[in-house]
Design a protein around this motif. Structure first.
Motif, PDB file in Angstrom:
ATOM      1  N   THR A 123       0.945  -1.168  -0.191  1.00 63.36           N
ATOM      2  CA  THR A 123      -0.100   0.038   0.014  1.00 63.36           C
ATOM      3  C   THR A 123       0.961   1.058   0.122  1.00 63.36           C
ATOM      4  O   THR A 123       2.147   1.173   0.156  1.00 63.36           O
ATOM      5  CB  THR A 123      -0.942  -0.058   1.325  1.00 63.36           C
ATOM      6  N   GLU A 124       0.243   2.438  -0.303  1.00 60.87           N
ATOM      7  CA  GLU A 124       0.968   3.527  -0.241  1.00 60.87           C
ATOM      8  C   GLU A 124       1.388   4.005   0.894  1.00 60.87           C
ATOM      9  O   GLU A 124       2.451   4.734   1.060  1.00 60.87           O
ATOM     10  CB  GLU A 124      -0.144   4.827  -0.982  1.00 60.87           C
ATOM     11  N   ALA A 125       0.831   3.495   2.202  1.00 55.02           N
ATOM     12  CA  ALA A 125       1.228   4.018   3.436  1.00 55.02           C
ATOM     13  C   ALA A 125       2.690   3.198   3.618  1.00 55.02           C
ATOM     14  O   ALA A 125       3.494   3.745   4.676  1.00 55.02           O
ATOM     15  CB  ALA A 125       0.269   3.464   4.529  1.00 55.02           C
ATOM     16  N   GLU A 126       2.978   1.954   3.003  1.00 57.42           N
ATOM     17  CA  GLU A 126       4.153   1.668   3.246  1.00 57.42           C
ATOM     18  C   GLU A 126       5.347   1.964   2.352  1.00 57.42           C
ATOM     19  O   GLU A 126       6.650   1.582   2.263  1.00 57.42           O
ATOM     20  CB  GLU A 126       4.164   0.113   2.656  1.00 57.42           C
ATOM     21  N   LEU A 127       5.142   2.935   1.507  1.00 56.71           N
ATOM     22  CA  LEU A 127       6.071   3.732   0.693  1.00 56.71           C
ATOM     23  C   LEU A 127       7.280   4.377   1.426  1.00 56.71           C
ATOM     24  O   LEU A 127       6.727   5.222   2.044  1.00 56.71           O
ATOM     25  CB  LEU A 127       5.424   4.485  -0.512  1.00 56.71           C
ATOM     26  N   GLN A 128       8.216   3.964   1.098  1.00 56.50           N
ATOM     27  CA  GLN A 128       9.523   4.885   1.867  1.00 56.50           C
ATOM     28  C   GLN A 128      10.401   5.510   0.643  1.00 56.50           C
ATOM     29  O   GLN A 128      11.180   4.733   0.022  1.00 56.50           O
ATOM     30  CB  GLN A 128      10.338   3.914   2.606  1.00 56.50           C
ATOM     31  N   PRO A 129      10.069   6.599   0.132  1.00 63.15           N
ATOM     32  CA  PRO A 129      10.552   7.166  -1.146  1.00 63.15           C
ATOM     33  C   PRO A 129      11.812   7.404  -1.312  1.00 63.15           C
ATOM     34  O   PRO A 129      12.394   7.990  -0.175  1.00 63.15           O
ATOM     35  CB  PRO A 129       9.492   8.369  -1.390  1.00 63.15           C
ATOM     36  N   ASP A 130      12.589   7.296  -2.133  1.00 62.82           N
ATOM     37  CA  ASP A 130      14.109   7.448  -2.248  1.00 62.82           C
ATOM     38  C   ASP A 130      14.143   8.731  -3.156  1.00 62.82           C
ATOM     39  O   ASP A 130      15.363   9.245  -3.538  1.00 62.82           O
ATOM     40  CB  ASP A 130      14.975   6.462  -2.554  1.00 62.82           C
ATOM     41  N   ASN A 131      13.137   9.014  -3.941  1.00 58.16           N
ATOM     42  CA  ASN A 131      13.151   9.990  -5.012  1.00 58.16           C
ATOM     43  C   ASN A 131      11.772  10.852  -4.999  1.00 58.16           C
ATOM     44  O   ASN A 131      10.747  10.162  -5.373  1.00 58.16           O
ATOM     45  CB  ASN A 131      13.474   9.248  -6.279  1.00 58.16           C
ATOM     46  N   THR A 132      11.657  11.875  -4.564  1.00 61.64           N
ATOM     47  CA  THR A 132      10.524  12.659  -4.333  1.00 61.64           C
ATOM     48  C   THR A 132      10.601  14.047  -5.217  1.00 61.64           C
ATOM     49  O   THR A 132      11.492  14.693  -5.075  1.00 61.64           O
ATOM     50  CB  THR A 132      10.127  13.100  -2.983  1.00 61.64           C
ATOM     51  N   VAL A 133       9.605  14.445  -6.058  1.00 56.72           N
ATOM     52  CA  VAL A 133       9.863  15.408  -6.831  1.00 56.72           C
ATOM     53  C   VAL A 133       8.311  16.112  -6.640  1.00 56.72           C
ATOM     54  O   VAL A 133       7.447  15.635  -6.701  1.00 56.72           O
ATOM     55  CB  VAL A 133       9.926  15.130  -8.464  1.00 56.72           C
ATOM     56  N   SER A 134       8.392  17.609  -6.627  1.00 56.08           N
ATOM     57  CA  SER A 134       7.275  18.258  -6.669  1.00 56.08           C
ATOM     58  C   SER A 134       7.457  19.711  -7.568  1.00 56.08           C
ATOM     59  O   SER A 134       8.239  20.331  -7.358  1.00 56.08           O
ATOM     60  CB  SER A 134       7.230  18.945  -5.005  1.00 56.08           C
ATOM     61  N   LEU A 135       6.331  19.744  -8.389  1.00 57.26           N
ATOM     62  CA  LEU A 135       6.331  20.697  -9.303  1.00 57.26           C
ATOM     63  C   LEU A 135       5.013  21.642  -8.807  1.00 57.26           C
ATOM     64  O   LEU A 135       4.112  21.367  -8.630  1.00 57.26           O
ATOM     65  CB  LEU A 135       5.851  20.318 -10.775  1.00 57.26           C
ATOM     66  N   ARG A 136       5.299  22.799  -8.543  1.00 53.33           N
ATOM     67  CA  ARG A 136       4.416  23.795  -8.135  1.00 53.33           C
ATOM     68  C   ARG A 136       4.016  24.952  -9.300  1.00 53.33           C
ATOM     69  O   ARG A 136       5.179  25.392  -9.601  1.00 53.33           O
ATOM     70  CB  ARG A 136       4.806  24.630  -6.796  1.00 53.33           C
ATOM     71  N   ILE A 137       2.890  25.131  -9.618  1.00 52.67           N
ATOM     72  CA  ILE A 137       2.470  26.156 -10.484  1.00 52.67           C
ATOM     73  C   ILE A 137       1.626  27.035 -10.060  1.00 52.67           C
ATOM     74  O   ILE A 137       0.287  26.576  -9.492  1.00 52.67           O
ATOM     75  CB  ILE A 137       2.037  25.498 -12.053  1.00 52.67           C
ATOM     76  N   THR A 138       1.564  28.402 -10.357  1.00 54.22           N
ATOM     77  CA  THR A 138       0.441  29.366  -9.777  1.00 54.22           C
ATOM     78  C   THR A 138       0.147  30.163 -11.300  1.00 54.22           C
ATOM     79  O   THR A 138       1.072  30.600 -11.908  1.00 54.22           O
ATOM     80  CB  THR A 138       1.210  30.435  -8.835  1.00 54.22           C
ATOM     81  N   THR A 139      -1.168  29.916 -11.378  1.00 52.55           N
ATOM     82  CA  THR A 139      -1.700  30.783 -12.633  1.00 52.55           C
ATOM     83  C   THR A 139      -1.762  32.298 -12.473  1.00 52.55           C
ATOM     84  O   THR A 139      -1.987  32.690 -11.264  1.00 52.55           O
ATOM     85  CB  THR A 139      -2.887  30.055 -12.932  1.00 52.55           C
ATOM     86  N   ALA A 140      -2.052  33.132 -13.602  1.00 55.53           N
ATOM     87  CA  ALA A 140      -2.234  34.349 -13.339  1.00 55.53           C
ATOM     88  C   ALA A 140      -3.250  34.684 -12.484  1.00 55.53           C
ATOM     89  O   ALA A 140      -3.401  35.775 -11.995  1.00 55.53           O
ATOM     90  CB  ALA A 140      -2.117  35.017 -14.838  1.00 55.53           C
ATOM     91  N   SER A 141      -4.309  33.760 -12.602  1.00 55.44           N
ATOM     92  CA  SER A 141      -5.522  33.899 -12.090  1.00 55.44           C
ATOM     93  C   SER A 141      -5.572  33.703 -10.407  1.00 55.44           C
ATOM     94  O   SER A 141      -6.369  34.057  -9.746  1.00 55.44           O
ATOM     95  CB  SER A 141      -6.775  33.408 -12.666  1.00 55.44           C
ATOM     96  N   GLY A 142      -4.421  33.109 -10.072  1.00 56.23           N
ATOM     97  CA  GLY A 142      -4.141  32.876  -8.705  1.00 56.23           C
ATOM     98  C   GLY A 142      -4.332  31.362  -8.209  1.00 56.23           C
ATOM     99  O   GLY A 142      -4.214  31.097  -7.092  1.00 56.23           O
ATOM    100  N   VAL A 143      -4.819  30.578  -9.149  1.00 56.34           N
ATOM    101  CA  VAL A 143      -5.146  28.937  -8.895  1.00 56.34           C
ATOM    102  C   VAL A 143      -3.816  28.305  -8.693  1.00 56.34           C
ATOM    103  O   VAL A 143      -2.715  28.787  -9.461  1.00 56.34           O
ATOM    104  CB  VAL A 143      -5.824  28.069 -10.036  1.00 56.34           C
ATOM    105  N   LYS A 144      -3.511  27.485  -7.770  1.00 55.04           N
ATOM    106  CA  LYS A 144      -2.356  26.774  -7.271  1.00 55.04           C
ATOM    107  C   LYS A 144      -2.347  25.398  -7.742  1.00 55.04           C
ATOM    108  O   LYS A 144      -3.442  24.800  -6.958  1.00 55.04           O
ATOM    109  CB  LYS A 144      -1.849  27.241  -5.844  1.00 55.04           C
ATOM    110  N   VAL A 145      -1.602  25.012  -8.155  1.00 57.18           N
ATOM    111  CA  VAL A 145      -1.268  23.585  -8.761  1.00 57.18           C
ATOM    112  C   VAL A 145       0.008  22.889  -8.192  1.00 57.18           C
ATOM    113  O   VAL A 145       0.932  23.578  -8.408  1.00 57.18           O
ATOM    114  CB  VAL A 145      -1.405  23.325 -10.173  1.00 57.18           C
TER     115      VAL A 145
END
Length: 514
Positions: A123-145
């Protein structure tokens, strides 16, 4: 809502969320809630237990979607270079048709043993990641992804979170258009040494997207390496941290009037790289960390825009010289760059003798007036080097300092260098009337000599030099406002002018201290 509680049917699993789709062995079940908030989906892949990881198939024997296929392939090929191959592109391509939050989990196969026979899939609860990537985008209208990817020997998890509003169709398309750049960034980070293609995320951005950032935390040879990239219309920044030190490069994108041609910028970067090599050798810096610094510096200056040489005026037989200042400046966007090596007390008998290497380089420009009329630019460049290191008295004897005085035969170097350069250019009524260069450099080397732990000699070697020059003579000699061949076709005249500007840039660069 967590993925595990939804799949396990825990009490209250759907009590606080919007309509949620759970895909289990290609059998969708919709859990609806009375509230009409934006929908999201959670997908779990890989239900079977086997000795080898396999793809996930629906009842017709086909892979459900591109993202599921890429994740299954990545989990099954954990040893390959890029764990997120095709996953990043597939994840962003979902935005072409779906702008909602989303989570997906692809488990690796659990080895069947008597103890795990009844345990079910990982299960995902058992995941012990050794590689984590996060991409963050903010639109001109203010929506955050936020787009998150995690990989470990237990499997792979991806998640999309959309907050502070809903994405419209144009914003979804703009995010999806980054799929190729995002995948290239992921693939580049997985290479050895890394290929720093993160700037494509910023350069390919749409006006609908106000800012983009990407961070990675990865286990490399048992140690954590972190990467943080941020970019918007005014600046971009990249920081790399690993067990040997920290590299950071910031670039200011707000003064395009100071940029030179692409060829001039390439030459300026190459000259800086030579300076970095000299600093590394003089301060005995870590070669691998300096290599990372050079690669990051080059990548961050690779695509910041470039000046176009003004076209020749073959009608009046006069050539414009109103952009001569570009060739007299560095041609690069303003920046701040630093490399800080982890400090180490390598001598147990004298712990205050710290080995370290720290180097900074920067450029700042002050701009006033109107281009091609009364423009004035003052550009300052500076570097500093602080380094300390131990050396054996004999190059044939490896230094191994201990508490034993017999090991305490060495030289201890302390380096302090700095350099400053200032270029001032100014126009009056469109004519260049000022172009001066003033620079200075100081170097200090202190060497302490120890034999059997006793200081027997200490020397300090300072040096300094300065240089001042009026660059107007170079501009006049370049004859930018003269046409060599009055009968030359327009394209040939433009090429002649381009070469003149480039030759002027080379001469101005050569006039500076190395």
């Amino acid at each position: 809502m967590t993925l595990i509680s939804a799949l396990a049917g825990a009490p209250g699993a759907a009590s606080s969320g919007s309509p949620l789709t759970v895909i289990r062995a290609a059998q969708p079940v919709t859990l609806a809630d009375a509230s009409a908030t934006p929908r999201s989906s959670v997908v779990m892949l890989g239900q079977g237990i086997s000795e080898s990881a396999g793809s996930v198939y629906d009842e017709t024997g086909t892979v459900p979607d591109a993202l599921a296929a890429a994740m299954a392939k990545g989990v099954a090929a954990r040893t390959r270079v890029s764990p997120f191959a095709d996953v990043g592109a597939a994840l962003l391509n979902r935005f072409r048709t779906d702008g909602a939050s989303h989570a997906q989990w692809a488990p690796a196969a659990r080895l069947t043993t008597p103890a795990t026979a009844e345990a079910g899939p990982l299960t995902e609860a058992e995941l012990q990641p050794d590689n984590t990537v996060s991409l963050r985008i903010t639109t001109a209208s203010g929506v955050k992804v936020q787009v998150s990817l995690q990989s470990g020997k237990e499997g792979m998890a991806v998640q999309v979170d959309v907050a502070e509003g809903e994405l419209n169709e144009d914003e979804r398309r703009a995010i999806a258009a980054l799929s190729g750049a995002f995948q290239d960034a992921l693939d580049g980070l997985a290479e050895v040494p890394p290929r720093w293609s993160l700037t494509r995320l910023a350069n390919g951005g749409s006006p609908l997207l106000s800012s983009i950032s990407l961070s990675q935390s990865r286990i490399v040879d048992g140690a954590t390496q972190t990467i943080d990239f941020q970019a918007d219309s005014k600046q971009k920044s990249l920081t790399v941290s690993n067990v040997t030190g920290v590299v950071k490069v910031d670039v200011d994108l707000t003064k395009p009037v100071t940029l030179g041609s692409a060829t001039q910028q390439q030459a300026a970067v190459a000259k800086y790289l030579q300076q970095f090599d000299r600093a590394q050798r003089r301060g005995s810096g870590d070669e691998a960390l300096m290599g990372t610094f050079k690669d990051v510096f080059s990548a961050m200056h690779a695509s910041n825009g470039a000046a176009q040489v003004p076209a020749a005026d073959t009608t009046t037989r006069r050539l414009p010289a109103a952009d001569a200042h570009r060739s007299l400046l560095s041609g690069l966007a303003d920046f701040s760059a630093s490399i800080d090596q982890v400090r180490e007390a390598s001598n147990p008998m004298r712990p205050k003798e710290i080995d370290g290497f720290s180097y900074q380089a920067s450029q700042t420009s002050q701009v006033s007036g109107k281009a091609r009329w009364d423009l004035a630019v003052s550009q300052e460049q500076s570097t500093t080097l602080t380094a300390n290191y131990h050396r054996s008295l004999s190059p044939d004897v490896q230094l191994a300092l201990t508490q034993d005085e017999e090991s305490q035969n060495y030289l201890y170097f302390q380096i302090h260098d700095s350099s400053k350069s200032k270029t001032d250019v100014a126009y009056e009524d469109g004519v260049l009337t000022q172009a001066t260069l003033n620079e200075s450099r100081t170097q200090t080397t202190q060497v302490s000599k120890y034999i059997k732990g006793k200081l027997i000699d200490q020397s300090v070697m300072p040096s300094s030099e300065s240089n001042s020059r009026n660059l107007l003579s170079l501009v006049r000699a370049a004859k930018l406002d003269e046409l060599d061949d009055p009968m030359a076709p327009r394209d040939q005249a433009d090429e002649i002018l381009r070469r003149k500007y480039l030759d002027l840039a080379r001469q101005a660069a050569d006039a500076r201290m190395g």
